[in-house]
Design a protein around this motif. Sequence first.
Motif, PDB file in Angstrom:
ATOM      1  N   LYS A 169       0.820  -1.213   0.000  1.00  0.00           N
ATOM      2  CA  LYS A 169       0.000   0.000   0.000  1.00  0.00           C
ATOM      3  C   LYS A 169       0.857   1.267   0.000  1.00  0.00           C
ATOM      4  CE  LYS A 169      -3.731   2.363   2.283  1.00  0.00           C
ATOM      5  NZ  LYS A 169      -4.520   2.528   3.452  1.00  0.00           N
ATOM      6  N   GLU A 170       1.923   1.279   0.750  1.00  0.00           N
ATOM      7  CA  GLU A 170       2.754   2.478   0.852  1.00  0.00           C
ATOM      8  C   GLU A 170       4.196   2.294   0.388  1.00  0.00           C
ATOM      9  OE1 GLU A 170       1.801   5.580   1.676  1.00  0.00           O
ATOM     10  OE2 GLU A 170      -0.244   4.857   1.830  1.00  0.00           O
ATOM     11  N   THR A 171       4.684   1.094   0.287  1.00  0.00           N
ATOM     12  CA  THR A 171       6.089   0.857  -0.024  1.00  0.00           C
ATOM     13  C   THR A 171       6.325   0.842  -1.534  1.00  0.00           C
ATOM     14  OG1 THR A 171       6.280  -0.476   1.971  1.00  0.00           O
ATOM     15  CG2 THR A 171       8.041  -0.693   0.367  1.00  0.00           C
ATOM     16  N   TRP A 172       7.382   1.538  -1.963  1.00  0.00           N
ATOM     17  CA  TRP A 172       7.721   1.669  -3.374  1.00  0.00           C
ATOM     18  C   TRP A 172       9.197   1.367  -3.592  1.00  0.00           C
ATOM     19  CZ3 TRP A 172       4.350   3.160  -7.286  1.00  0.00           C
ATOM     20  CH2 TRP A 172       3.083   3.588  -6.857  1.00  0.00           C
ATOM     21  N   ILE A 173       9.514   0.891  -4.786  1.00  0.00           N
ATOM     22  CA  ILE A 173      10.905   0.827  -5.207  1.00  0.00           C
ATOM     23  C   ILE A 173      11.034   1.636  -6.485  1.00  0.00           C
ATOM     24  CG2 ILE A 173      11.385  -1.423  -4.183  1.00  0.00           C
ATOM     25  CD1 ILE A 173      11.431  -2.401  -7.224  1.00  0.00           C
ATOM     26  N   VAL A 174      12.213   2.158  -6.728  1.00  0.00           N
ATOM     27  CA  VAL A 174      12.518   2.821  -7.991  1.00  0.00           C
ATOM     28  C   VAL A 174      13.709   2.105  -8.609  1.00  0.00           C
ATOM     29  CG1 VAL A 174      11.536   5.027  -7.313  1.00  0.00           C
ATOM     30  CG2 VAL A 174      13.951   4.601  -6.902  1.00  0.00           C
ATOM     31  N   TRP A 175      13.687   2.004  -9.926  1.00  0.00           N
ATOM     32  CA  TRP A 175      14.727   1.289 -10.647  1.00  0.00           C
ATOM     33  C   TRP A 175      14.742   1.766 -12.095  1.00  0.00           C
ATOM     34  CZ3 TRP A 175      12.830  -2.164 -14.486  1.00  0.00           C
ATOM     35  CH2 TRP A 175      11.452  -2.409 -14.427  1.00  0.00           C
ATOM     36  N   ASN A 176      15.831   1.464 -12.792  1.00  0.00           N
ATOM     37  CA  ASN A 176      15.868   1.751 -14.225  1.00  0.00           C
ATOM     38  C   ASN A 176      16.280   0.484 -14.951  1.00  0.00           C
ATOM     39  OD1 ASN A 176      18.795   1.711 -14.913  1.00  0.00           O
ATOM     40  ND2 ASN A 176      18.871   3.424 -13.472  1.00  0.00           N
TER      41      ASN A 176
END
Length: 114
Positions: A54-61
């Motif tokens: 619900k609130e946790t995100w990851i960022v990646w390329n």
Amino acid sequence: MDRIFKFLKTFSNGNYKDFAKQLGFASWNEVMESTFEVFRIPPDASYYATRLSKETWIVWNDEGHPPYSFSQFDTWYEAIEHLRTVFEEEGYPEEFDTEEDVFNNVPDESKRIQ
């Protein structure tokens, strides 16, 4: 065209499945259902944000080959602030819809990666 070739080559190697499992998903399709493209990296890569909960995100390329490195954040706002910093420090060109402020708005569910 290079982007499609890169995707097909990597996907056929099964590395996407490994990356999906590393993130806690059962399949690459599940990852894509929770992923939003935030901005492009010339010439053929992008930065993404993926919702883990619900609130946790990851960022990646997607530069190189999976499994990709990623950073995890407790909220969307922390994740997008990190991406804004990357975007500004690297001086990437603005290739997104100018009517949308991708750095201030929670992702639009209708614009998920399909």
